[in-house]
Design an enzyme around this catalytic site. Structure first.
Site, mmCIF file in Angstrom:
data_model
loop_
_atom_site.group_PDB
_atom_site.id
_atom_site.type_symbol
_atom_site.label_atom_id
_atom_site.label_comp_id
_atom_site.label_asym_id
_atom_site.label_seq_id
_atom_site.Cartn_x
_atom_site.Cartn_y
_atom_site.Cartn_z
ATOM 1 N N GLN A 1 40.453 43.151 37.986
ATOM 2 C CA GLN A 1 40.276 43.196 39.773
ATOM 3 C C GLN A 1 41.673 44.385 39.817
ATOM 4 O OE1 GLN A 1 38.862 41.697 41.868
ATOM 5 N NE2 GLN A 1 40.491 43.128 43.334
ATOM 6 N N LYS B 1 34.427 36.329 43.632
ATOM 7 C CA LYS B 1 33.257 36.256 42.381
ATOM 8 C C LYS B 1 33.393 35.142 41.640
ATOM 9 C CE LYS B 1 34.955 40.529 43.001
ATOM 10 N NZ LYS B 1 36.547 42.086 42.334
ATOM 11 N N ASP C 1 31.626 46.956 37.211
ATOM 12 C CA ASP C 1 32.511 47.744 37.979
ATOM 13 C C ASP C 1 31.742 49.150 38.637
ATOM 14 O OD1 ASP C 1 33.369 46.198 40.056
ATOM 15 O OD2 ASP C 1 35.322 46.257 39.202
#
Ligand code: NDP
Length: 279
Positions: free
Chosen positions: A96, A52, A119
């Site tokens: 995460q 990422k 997200d």
């Protein structure tokens, strides 16, 4: 003859378009910043986080890295998220997953301000998607829509079957296909006569989490088959939820694993960071 949908190529196109957008934004004095938080050092998570950050660098997004020790408390993590929510220079916050077991994942995801929820996991984002309001969309299903559109596959009026109903893939996938005017059926572990339903699909999305479960007996001739699954077999080779070799000859289009849906997830995360909430 079937066409393999090249997710690597399409994700690269998207990142290149975003890179140009970010360069133009920078000329106008605007910068995009993503905060990436990792708790603990699970190897799989470290790989995802590294990828990422690499994508951010490529596109031109500033990334702020929070690599927190395994023993970080929920309060400490919530404190950092609260601070990032309040920072005007931070556009996106990504935690995460999975988090260590002493931290309540739901409380953490709820703490992220919806306007920074790149997200797309916050209930507000999910709700906006369901009622057709602008908001962040979960990256993997958003990537599937891009794969279809950029391959010239129309969704409108098509029989779409989603195999799987998880909150991060199956459900948002169904909502997105509906938004594109598909006729959508969602299947899961309690579905009866599964193959009868999947065989109706013009577009079949497999997000079932079972290696090679979908073989040629699940698929009608000429269907488009999208494989979201990622598994590593005993020889450390990647495979999907679809048995590619038996299914591909029956399809018109199919995604491979690796190189299909996988690379799209990070590309769509980058798109969320750059484009913000549309509308
Ligand atoms: P989950 O395990 O959360 O969900 C799987 C779904 O499949 C559930 O809804 C389950 O039903 C259903 N299911 C399981 N077994 C069967 C069966 N035998 N028949 C019918 N339905 C069944 O998985 P995820 O949605 O998180 O992920 C799906 C796959 O996608 C995984 O392989 C994962 O690794 C991969 N993935 C890939 C990503 C990418 O970037 N490419 C990102 C995220 C996931 P029920 O609800 O009834 O239990």
């Amino acid at each position: 003859m079937y066409t393999i949908i090249d997710g690597k190529k399409i994700s690269q196109e998207i990142k290149d378009e975003l890179r140009e957008k970010v360069a133009a934004m920078k000329e106008q004095g605007m910068e995009r910043t993503l905060a990436v938080i990792q708790v603990g050092a699970a190897p799989a998570s470290s790989v995802y986080v590294r990828n990422k950050k690499k994508a951010c660098e490529y596109v031109g997004i500033r990334s702020l890295s929070y690599e927190l020790p395994e023993e970080t408390t929920e309060e400490e993590l919530l404190g950092i998220i609260g601070e990032l929510n309040g920072r005007e220079d931070v556009n996106g916050i990504l935690v995460q997953l999975p988090l260590p077991s002493h931290i309540n994942e739901e409380r953490v995801l709820l703490a992220i301000a919806p306007k920074k929820d790149v997200d797309g996991f916050h209930p507000v984002s999910v709700g906006n998607l369901s009622i057709g309001r602008p908001g962040y969309v979960s990256c993997t299903p958003a990537g599937v829509i891009q794969l279809l559109k950029r391959s010239g596959i129309s969704i409108e009026g098509k029989e779409c079957v989603v195999l799987g109903r998880s909150n991060i893939v199956g459900k948002p996938m169904a909502m997105l296909l509906l938004r594109e005017n598909g006729t959508v059926t969602v299947c899961h572990s309690r579905t009866k006569n599964l193959k009868e339903i999947t065989k109706r699909a013009d577009i079949l999305v497999a997000a079932v989490g079972r290696p090679k479960m979908v073989d040629e007996t699940y698929v009608k001739d000429g269907a488009v088959v999208i494989d979201v699954g990622i598994h590593r077999n005993a020889d450390n080779k990647l495979c999907g939820d679809v048995d590619f070799d038996s299914v591909a000859p029956k399809t018109s289009y199919i995604t491979p694993v690796p190189g299909g849906v996988g690379p799209m997830t990070i590309a769509m995360l980058m798109a969320n960071c750059v484009e913000g909430i549309p509308g």
